[in-house]
Design a protein around this motif. Structure first.
Motif, PDB file in Angstrom:
ATOM      1  N   TYR A 141       2.320  -6.001  -4.367  1.00  0.00           N
ATOM      2  CA  TYR A 141       1.601  -6.740  -3.431  1.00  0.00           C
ATOM      3  C   TYR A 141       1.432  -8.083  -3.386  1.00  0.00           C
ATOM      4  N   THR A 142       2.579  -8.808  -4.085  1.00  0.00           N
ATOM      5  CA  THR A 142       2.537 -10.278  -4.330  1.00  0.00           C
ATOM      6  C   THR A 142       3.890 -10.568  -4.243  1.00  0.00           C
ATOM      7  N   ASN A 143       4.316 -11.636  -3.297  1.00  0.00           N
ATOM      8  CA  ASN A 143       5.500 -12.109  -3.355  1.00  0.00           C
ATOM      9  C   ASN A 143       6.538 -11.073  -2.657  1.00  0.00           C
ATOM     10  N   VAL A 144       6.018 -10.287  -1.821  1.00  0.00           N
ATOM     11  CA  VAL A 144       6.886  -9.243  -1.012  1.00  0.00           C
ATOM     12  C   VAL A 144       8.167  -9.832  -0.348  1.00  0.00           C
ATOM     13  N   VAL A 145       9.161  -9.321  -0.567  1.00  0.00           N
ATOM     14  CA  VAL A 145      10.384  -9.937  -0.049  1.00  0.00           C
ATOM     15  C   VAL A 145      10.610  -9.179   1.237  1.00  0.00           C
ATOM     16  N   THR A 146      10.767 -10.086   2.539  1.00  0.00           N
ATOM     17  CA  THR A 146      11.101  -9.037   3.568  1.00  0.00           C
ATOM     18  C   THR A 146      12.256  -9.851   4.441  1.00  0.00           C
TER      19      THR A 146
ATOM     20  N   CYS B 125      21.254 -10.498   3.324  1.00  0.00           N
ATOM     21  CA  CYS B 125      20.262  -9.522   2.938  1.00  0.00           C
ATOM     22  C   CYS B 125      20.827  -8.860   1.445  1.00  0.00           C
ATOM     23  N   LEU B 126      21.910  -8.529   1.352  1.00  0.00           N
ATOM     24  CA  LEU B 126      22.452  -8.017  -0.003  1.00  0.00           C
ATOM     25  C   LEU B 126      22.226  -8.862  -1.207  1.00  0.00           C
ATOM     26  N   HIS B 127      22.566 -10.178  -0.781  1.00  0.00           N
ATOM     27  CA  HIS B 127      22.528 -11.338  -1.751  1.00  0.00           C
ATOM     28  C   HIS B 127      21.060 -11.485  -2.316  1.00  0.00           C
ATOM     29  N   LEU B 128      20.130 -11.397  -1.215  1.00  0.00           N
ATOM     30  CA  LEU B 128      18.777 -11.488  -1.486  1.00  0.00           C
ATOM     31  C   LEU B 128      18.256 -10.381  -2.585  1.00  0.00           C
ATOM     32  N   MET B 129      18.726  -9.298  -2.194  1.00  0.00           N
ATOM     33  CA  MET B 129      18.162  -7.830  -2.849  1.00  0.00           C
ATOM     34  C   MET B 129      18.926  -7.916  -4.318  1.00  0.00           C
ATOM     35  N   GLU B 130      20.023  -8.360  -4.422  1.00  0.00           N
ATOM     36  CA  GLU B 130      20.573  -8.361  -5.823  1.00  0.00           C
ATOM     37  C   GLU B 130      19.905  -9.485  -6.398  1.00  0.00           C
ATOM     38  N   ALA B 131      19.432 -10.715  -6.113  1.00  0.00           N
ATOM     39  CA  ALA B 131      18.843 -11.613  -6.900  1.00  0.00           C
ATOM     40  C   ALA B 131      17.612 -11.379  -7.239  1.00  0.00           C
ATOM     41  N   ARG B 132      16.670 -10.426  -6.468  1.00  0.00           N
ATOM     42  CA  ARG B 132      15.309  -9.858  -6.704  1.00  0.00           C
ATOM     43  C   ARG B 132      15.373  -8.562  -7.228  1.00  0.00           C
ATOM     44  N   ASP B 133      16.563  -7.952  -7.533  1.00  0.00           N
ATOM     45  CA  ASP B 133      16.522  -6.697  -7.910  1.00  0.00           C
ATOM     46  C   ASP B 133      15.888  -5.597  -7.372  1.00  0.00           C
ATOM     47  N   LEU B 134      16.303  -5.464  -5.856  1.00  0.00           N
ATOM     48  CA  LEU B 134      15.530  -4.836  -5.037  1.00  0.00           C
ATOM     49  C   LEU B 134      16.358  -3.573  -4.433  1.00  0.00           C
ATOM     50  N   SER B 135      15.901  -2.215  -4.433  1.00  0.00           N
ATOM     51  CA  SER B 135      16.662  -1.216  -3.944  1.00  0.00           C
ATOM     52  C   SER B 135      16.586  -1.106  -2.442  1.00  0.00           C
TER      53      SER B 135
ATOM     54  N   GLU C 233       6.546 -12.021  13.787  1.00  0.00           N
ATOM     55  CA  GLU C 233       4.950 -12.048  13.519  1.00  0.00           C
ATOM     56  C   GLU C 233       4.765 -11.300  12.313  1.00  0.00           C
ATOM     57  N   GLY C 234       6.151 -11.116  11.388  1.00  0.00           N
ATOM     58  CA  GLY C 234       5.614 -10.301  10.287  1.00  0.00           C
ATOM     59  C   GLY C 234       5.386  -8.924  10.121  1.00  0.00           C
ATOM     60  N   ARG C 235       5.444  -8.225  11.451  1.00  0.00           N
ATOM     61  CA  ARG C 235       5.386  -6.781  11.741  1.00  0.00           C
ATOM     62  C   ARG C 235       6.527  -5.992  11.266  1.00  0.00           C
ATOM     63  N   VAL C 236       6.393  -4.957  10.280  1.00  0.00           N
ATOM     64  CA  VAL C 236       7.509  -4.146   9.972  1.00  0.00           C
ATOM     65  C   VAL C 236       8.045  -3.366  11.366  1.00  0.00           C
ATOM     66  N   ILE C 237       9.387  -3.257  11.387  1.00  0.00           N
ATOM     67  CA  ILE C 237      10.032  -2.694  12.476  1.00  0.00           C
ATOM     68  C   ILE C 237      11.264  -1.539  11.804  1.00  0.00           C
ATOM     69  N   ASP C 238      11.672  -2.046  10.564  1.00  0.00           N
ATOM     70  CA  ASP C 238      12.454  -0.903   9.945  1.00  0.00           C
ATOM     71  C   ASP C 238      12.332  -1.385   8.503  1.00  0.00           C
ATOM     72  N   VAL C 239      13.457  -0.794   7.780  1.00  0.00           N
ATOM     73  CA  VAL C 239      13.826  -0.859   6.441  1.00  0.00           C
ATOM     74  C   VAL C 239      15.248  -0.793   6.326  1.00  0.00           C
ATOM     75  N   TYR C 240      15.842  -1.687   5.409  1.00  0.00           N
ATOM     76  CA  TYR C 240      17.098  -1.648   4.874  1.00  0.00           C
ATOM     77  C   TYR C 240      17.340  -1.238   3.467  1.00  0.00           C
ATOM     78  N   SER C 241      18.134  -0.285   3.061  1.00  0.00           N
ATOM     79  CA  SER C 241      18.118   0.188   1.785  1.00  0.00           C
ATOM     80  C   SER C 241      19.590  -0.025   1.385  1.00  0.00           C
ATOM     81  N   ARG C 242      19.690  -0.298   0.019  1.00  0.00           N
ATOM     82  CA  ARG C 242      21.143  -0.698  -0.426  1.00  0.00           C
ATOM     83  C   ARG C 242      22.148   0.589  -0.342  1.00  0.00           C
TER      84      ARG C 242
END
Length: 388
Positions: free
Chosen positions: A247-252, A262-272, A280-289
């Protein structure tokens, strides 16, 4: 107050509800919900009172009671995980793909795509041992490495898995083969997954080193919500209060960003995976590795590398709308209880939930790994058992 409904980008099949996680809410095969009566000895809610007493309790007593209920829930789940083995999770009819490390990397990737597999164990015939695990994400990282170093990507059609595994400059996450005996408990498997920060765990028959299946957090949760039985109401606290999720420092990311960014950011933050939001910060989709759309649609390796420059909007538009996967967008609020999340998982088998506020803005992420970690996260013993 009642939490808002959990939202999904796919239809919610109410008539498919078969969860019997606890007696808080039971779904019948007809889709109706029954709320059974509790006896006088039953605890009503976390932080509530015993029906047999109408006296007010102090704030400290409420906190103590809430702690007792939470620990009882953990103990109940841990007992279930101890009583069930890896073999109980394996499907009656399944498919296992194993790669000889002498085959070309590109051939291995095409095999993963053809068989719709996210990972496959690696077998070294020279030493007659499993030596690691190859995932779709590894191949994506390999393409990014070739792009960054301006290396001829056509080498992948002839360069063997063993050769690439020997190159320390190339990122392969599962360079060590970690596996669980088919007779090992599910708790042991959860500890191996969580303690070693891995997403895939092969299940083997140690006598002949045969791989029966590859377990994930989602597989274990699916078995849990299908078979766990509990009469007490132990999971009425919200996932936010329980600290389940981030709930803190959530990457979008935003749709105009490129896949490479996007892939570079996910690797740097170890995100799947990462939520895709509008301005406006409203979620519209999700991208997975694990999304291989840009690879599957490429004509060759060079074309796949060029696709790294596509925007997320272009990548997401290529996804098949008629296919439901565990990586599709599903959302909830911070008010949803652990019980409701389990019931939701029983319906949709998601890999993660995006937590949103009333304006559909991202406030957190809950993964299947987070849910498992809540119950076994404090257990650190035997986290590095390798099968060789």
């Amino acid at each position: 107050r009642n939490p808002p409904a959990i939202h999904t980008s796919t239809p919610f099949a109410a008539n498919h509800g078969l969860l019997h996680l606890s007696n808080t809410i039971l779904y019948s095969k007809e889709g109706t919900m029954n709320r059974p009566a509790f006896g006088s000895s039953d605890i009503v809610t976390a932080g509530g009172v015993l029906p047999s007493s109408e006296e007010a309790v102090s704030s400290s007593s409420l906190l103590h009671e809430k702690h007792v209920i939470r620990e009882a829930g953990r103990l109940a789940i841990n007992a279930f995980l101890e009583e069930n083995t890896c073999f109980s999770v394996i499907r009656i009819s399944g498919k296992v793909v194993v790669f000889d490390t002498r085959i070309p990397m590109q051939l291995a990737f095409y095999a993963l795509v053809e068989h719709d597999m996210l990972a496959a164990p690696l077998w070294d015939p020279n030493i007659r041992q499993f030596v690691g695990l190859l995932t779709v994400a590894d191949f994506i990282d390999l393409l990014r490495y070739y792009r960054k170093t301006n290396t001829d990507v056509s080498q992948l059609s002839t360069r063997s898995i063993a050769d690439i595994m020997a190159d320390s400059n190339i990122h392969i996450k599962h360079r060590q083969f970690l596996a669980a005996d088919a007779s090992a408990t599910l708790k042991h498997s959860c500890i191996l997954l969580h303690g070693n920060a891995i997403d895939f765990l092969p299940v083997i028959l140690p006598d002949d080193m045969r791989v029966l299946a590859t377990l994930t957090y989602t597989n274990i949760l699916e078995h849990l919500v299908t078979n766990f039985r509990e009469q007490r109401r132990l999971f009425d606290d919200s996932v936010y209060d329980l600290g389940i999720g981030t709930y803190t420092n959530v990457v979008t990311v935003q749709p105009h960003q490129t896949l490479a960014e996007c892939l570079h950011l996910m690797e740097a933050r170890d995100l799947s995976a990462v939520p895709v939001v509008d301005q406006e910060g409203r979620v519209i989709d999700v991208y997975s590795r694990s999304d291989i759309t840009f690879l599957a649609k490429a004509t060759d390796a060079d074309d796949a590398i060029r696709n790294l420059d596509l925007t997320l909007a272009e990548i997401l538009a290529q996804q098949r709308a008629d296919v439901t996967t565990p990586d599709r967008l599903h959302t909830c609020s911070i008010d949803h209880t652990l019980q409701s999340i389990f019931e939701y998982f029983a319906q949709l088998k998601f890999n993660r939930l995006i937590v949103t506020d009333d304006q559909h803005r991202v406030v957190g992420v809950i993964s299947a790994r987070d849910l498992v970690a809540y119950f076994v996260g404090n257990t650190t013993a035997e986290t590095s058992v390798a099968a060789n």
